[in-house]
Design a protein around this motif. Structure first.
Motif, PDB file in Angstrom:
ATOM      1  N   VAL A  49       0.714  -1.198  -0.040  1.00 10.41           N
ATOM      2  CA  VAL A  49       0.080  -0.053  -0.291  1.00 10.41           C
ATOM      3  C   VAL A  49       0.894   1.270   0.051  1.00 10.41           C
ATOM      4  O   VAL A  49       0.421   2.141  -0.599  1.00 10.41           O
ATOM      5  CB  VAL A  49      -0.847  -0.056   1.245  1.00 10.41           C
ATOM      6  N   ALA A  50       2.255   1.163   0.643  1.00  9.09           N
ATOM      7  CA  ALA A  50       2.943   2.298   0.819  1.00  9.09           C
ATOM      8  C   ALA A  50       3.628   2.797  -0.572  1.00  9.09           C
ATOM      9  O   ALA A  50       3.971   3.757  -0.723  1.00  9.09           O
ATOM     10  CB  ALA A  50       3.932   2.154   1.987  1.00  9.09           C
ATOM     11  N   PHE A  51       3.608   1.803  -1.429  1.00 12.41           N
ATOM     12  CA  PHE A  51       4.305   2.080  -2.898  1.00 12.41           C
ATOM     13  C   PHE A  51       3.387   1.795  -3.952  1.00 12.41           C
ATOM     14  O   PHE A  51       3.925   1.222  -4.883  1.00 12.41           O
ATOM     15  CB  PHE A  51       5.657   1.343  -2.915  1.00 12.41           C
ATOM     16  N   LEU A  52       2.258   2.737  -3.733  1.00 15.51           N
ATOM     17  CA  LEU A  52       1.257   2.737  -4.816  1.00 15.51           C
ATOM     18  C   LEU A  52       1.917   3.438  -6.151  1.00 15.51           C
ATOM     19  O   LEU A  52       2.806   4.696  -5.720  1.00 15.51           O
ATOM     20  CB  LEU A  52       0.023   3.065  -4.404  1.00 15.51           C
ATOM     21  N   LYS A  53       1.464   3.441  -7.461  1.00 15.63           N
ATOM     22  CA  LYS A  53       1.943   4.187  -8.348  1.00 15.63           C
ATOM     23  C   LYS A  53       1.461   5.624  -7.892  1.00 15.63           C
ATOM     24  O   LYS A  53       0.449   5.846  -7.795  1.00 15.63           O
ATOM     25  CB  LYS A  53       1.634   3.797  -9.786  1.00 15.63           C
ATOM     26  N   THR A  54       2.549   6.417  -8.496  1.00 13.68           N
ATOM     27  CA  THR A  54       2.368   7.992  -8.169  1.00 13.68           C
ATOM     28  C   THR A  54       0.957   8.455  -9.066  1.00 13.68           C
ATOM     29  O   THR A  54       0.200   9.293  -8.131  1.00 13.68           O
ATOM     30  CB  THR A  54       3.483   8.732  -8.734  1.00 13.68           C
ATOM     31  N   GLY A  55       0.767   7.921 -10.396  1.00 16.16           N
ATOM     32  CA  GLY A  55      -0.376   8.438 -10.746  1.00 16.16           C
ATOM     33  C   GLY A  55      -1.473   8.134 -10.277  1.00 16.16           C
ATOM     34  O   GLY A  55      -2.806   8.951 -10.277  1.00 16.16           O
ATOM     35  N   PHE A  56      -1.750   6.863  -9.718  1.00 18.70           N
ATOM     36  CA  PHE A  56      -2.734   6.214  -8.929  1.00 18.70           C
ATOM     37  C   PHE A  56      -3.033   7.390  -7.896  1.00 18.70           C
ATOM     38  O   PHE A  56      -4.289   7.582  -7.438  1.00 18.70           O
ATOM     39  CB  PHE A  56      -2.791   4.974  -8.562  1.00 18.70           C
ATOM     40  N   VAL A  57      -1.975   7.478  -7.029  1.00 20.62           N
ATOM     41  CA  VAL A  57      -2.217   8.227  -5.868  1.00 20.62           C
ATOM     42  C   VAL A  57      -2.812   9.819  -6.231  1.00 20.62           C
ATOM     43  O   VAL A  57      -3.401  10.364  -5.582  1.00 20.62           O
ATOM     44  CB  VAL A  57      -0.782   8.467  -5.137  1.00 20.62           C
ATOM     45  N   VAL A  58      -2.261  10.405  -7.225  1.00 20.16           N
ATOM     46  CA  VAL A  58      -2.702  11.663  -7.760  1.00 20.16           C
ATOM     47  C   VAL A  58      -4.208  11.651  -8.181  1.00 20.16           C
ATOM     48  O   VAL A  58      -4.693  12.505  -7.699  1.00 20.16           O
ATOM     49  CB  VAL A  58      -1.579  12.165  -8.876  1.00 20.16           C
ATOM     50  N   ALA A  59      -4.461  10.498  -8.865  1.00 23.96           N
ATOM     51  CA  ALA A  59      -5.720  10.696  -9.255  1.00 23.96           C
ATOM     52  C   ALA A  59      -6.807  10.529  -8.080  1.00 23.96           C
ATOM     53  O   ALA A  59      -7.913  10.874  -8.015  1.00 23.96           O
ATOM     54  CB  ALA A  59      -5.940   9.184 -10.204  1.00 23.96           C
ATOM     55  N   SER A  60      -6.363   9.794  -7.173  1.00 23.58           N
ATOM     56  CA  SER A  60      -7.106   9.659  -5.810  1.00 23.58           C
ATOM     57  C   SER A  60      -7.271  10.597  -4.901  1.00 23.58           C
ATOM     58  O   SER A  60      -8.518  11.160  -4.571  1.00 23.58           O
ATOM     59  CB  SER A  60      -6.487   8.446  -4.836  1.00 23.58           C
ATOM     60  N   ILE A  61      -6.060  11.554  -4.927  1.00 25.72           N
ATOM     61  CA  ILE A  61      -6.204  12.824  -4.311  1.00 25.72           C
ATOM     62  C   ILE A  61      -7.311  13.739  -4.823  1.00 25.72           C
ATOM     63  O   ILE A  61      -8.044  14.463  -4.710  1.00 25.72           O
ATOM     64  CB  ILE A  61      -4.799  13.611  -4.127  1.00 25.72           C
ATOM     65  N   ASN A  62      -7.119  13.656  -6.396  1.00 25.37           N
ATOM     66  CA  ASN A  62      -8.075  14.381  -7.398  1.00 25.37           C
ATOM     67  C   ASN A  62      -9.414  13.884  -6.927  1.00 25.37           C
ATOM     68  O   ASN A  62     -10.288  14.923  -6.960  1.00 25.37           O
ATOM     69  CB  ASN A  62      -7.690  14.369  -8.720  1.00 25.37           C
ATOM     70  N   ALA A  63      -9.755  12.707  -6.901  1.00 26.33           N
ATOM     71  CA  ALA A  63     -11.007  12.261  -6.637  1.00 26.33           C
ATOM     72  C   ALA A  63     -11.660  12.690  -5.295  1.00 26.33           C
ATOM     73  O   ALA A  63     -12.937  13.301  -5.084  1.00 26.33           O
ATOM     74  CB  ALA A  63     -11.104  10.765  -6.407  1.00 26.33           C
ATOM     75  N   VAL A  64     -10.723  13.010  -4.288  1.00 24.48           N
ATOM     76  CA  VAL A  64     -11.110  13.446  -3.157  1.00 24.48           C
ATOM     77  C   VAL A  64     -11.433  14.962  -2.980  1.00 24.48           C
ATOM     78  O   VAL A  64     -12.469  15.351  -2.441  1.00 24.48           O
ATOM     79  CB  VAL A  64      -9.712  13.279  -1.779  1.00 24.48           C
ATOM     80  N   GLY A  65     -10.823  15.595  -4.008  1.00 23.61           N
ATOM     81  CA  GLY A  65     -11.066  17.031  -4.200  1.00 23.61           C
ATOM     82  C   GLY A  65     -12.552  17.313  -4.936  1.00 23.61           C
ATOM     83  O   GLY A  65     -13.019  18.234  -4.926  1.00 23.61           O
ATOM     84  N   ALA A  66     -12.873  16.469  -5.788  1.00 25.41           N
ATOM     85  CA  ALA A  66     -13.928  16.408  -6.745  1.00 25.41           C
ATOM     86  C   ALA A  66     -15.301  15.854  -6.093  1.00 25.41           C
ATOM     87  O   ALA A  66     -16.253  16.334  -6.528  1.00 25.41           O
ATOM     88  CB  ALA A  66     -13.595  15.618  -7.938  1.00 25.41           C
ATOM     89  N   SER A  67     -15.165  15.218  -5.074  1.00 26.08           N
ATOM     90  CA  SER A  67     -16.241  14.682  -4.475  1.00 26.08           C
ATOM     91  C   SER A  67     -16.414  14.803  -3.084  1.00 26.08           C
ATOM     92  O   SER A  67     -15.446  14.255  -2.100  1.00 26.08           O
ATOM     93  CB  SER A  67     -16.318  13.149  -4.954  1.00 26.08           C
ATOM     94  N   ASP A  68     -17.274  15.410  -2.515  1.00 27.96           N
ATOM     95  CA  ASP A  68     -17.569  15.480  -1.177  1.00 27.96           C
ATOM     96  C   ASP A  68     -17.804  14.304  -0.324  1.00 27.96           C
ATOM     97  O   ASP A  68     -17.572  13.892   0.866  1.00 27.96           O
ATOM     98  CB  ASP A  68     -18.821  16.565  -0.684  1.00 27.96           C
ATOM     99  N   THR A  69     -18.481  13.425  -1.159  1.00 27.63           N
ATOM    100  CA  THR A  69     -18.767  11.840  -0.553  1.00 27.63           C
ATOM    101  C   THR A  69     -17.468  11.386  -0.355  1.00 27.63           C
ATOM    102  O   THR A  69     -17.196  10.878   0.728  1.00 27.63           O
ATOM    103  CB  THR A  69     -19.496  11.391  -1.324  1.00 27.63           C
ATOM    104  N   VAL A  70     -16.533  11.427  -1.445  1.00 29.00           N
ATOM    105  CA  VAL A  70     -15.177  10.785  -1.137  1.00 29.00           C
ATOM    106  C   VAL A  70     -14.489  11.215  -0.052  1.00 29.00           C
ATOM    107  O   VAL A  70     -13.902  10.771   0.781  1.00 29.00           O
ATOM    108  CB  VAL A  70     -14.568  10.763  -2.647  1.00 29.00           C
TER     109      VAL A  70
END
Length: 152
Positions: A49-70
């Motif tokens: 879990v600590a070494f996920l691909k950077t692109g995946f982590v960035v996309a996940s952070i973006n999802a947090v910013g795009a959705s109040d539910t997330v």
């Protein structure tokens, strides 16, 4: 700092003792956030879990910013996650520097051990040859005179 004509000469810092360095490292250790040791099993458990691909982590952070539910489900704001990501990059530089320092300390100790080992082998070789001379035979408290090489 001294000046010699137009040239500035920085004084060479005094060598640090091993004890001083250990004390300073321990003091720094107390100040490192989240510092601790992990068992091998705990380390393995976190590694994937600590070494996920950077692109995946960035996309996940973006999802947090795009959705109040997330964002509510994750429990963190995008800025907090981005801050954590930036901290990881900064602490990675510390990891690299400490690895390089450890490698240098190991190399320096190897040089010291080699220097001492060379002196020990030279001492042994010289002593081994001197013991055959009568004037050196009696000088050894560990060797009784009856065992001198010149006596029969």
């Amino acid at each position: 700092m001294e000046t010699n004509g137009n040239t500035t000469i920085d004084p060479v810092p005094a060598a640090i003792t091993p004890e001083e360095l250990v004390a300073q490292l321990r003091a720094y250790r107390e100040r490192i956030p989240d510092y601790g040791q992990l068992t091998t099993a705990a380390s393995r458990q976190r590694h994937r879990v600590a070494f996920l691909k950077t692109g995946f982590v960035v996309a996940s952070i973006n999802a947090v910013g795009a959705s109040d539910t997330v964002q509510t489900a994750v429990g963190q704001m995008p800025a907090e996650l981005q801050g954590q990501q930036a901290d990881i990059v900064r602490w990675s530089a510390v990891e690299d520097e400490l690895r390089a320092m450890l490698k240098g300390v190991v190399a320096a100790n190897l040089v010291r051990r080699h220097r001492l080992g060379t002196a020990a082998l030279q001492s042994y070789s010289i002593s081994r040859n001197l013991v055959h001379l009568p004037e050196h035979c009696w000088g050894s408290a560990a060797r009784p005179p009856s065992t001198c090489a010149t006596e029969s």
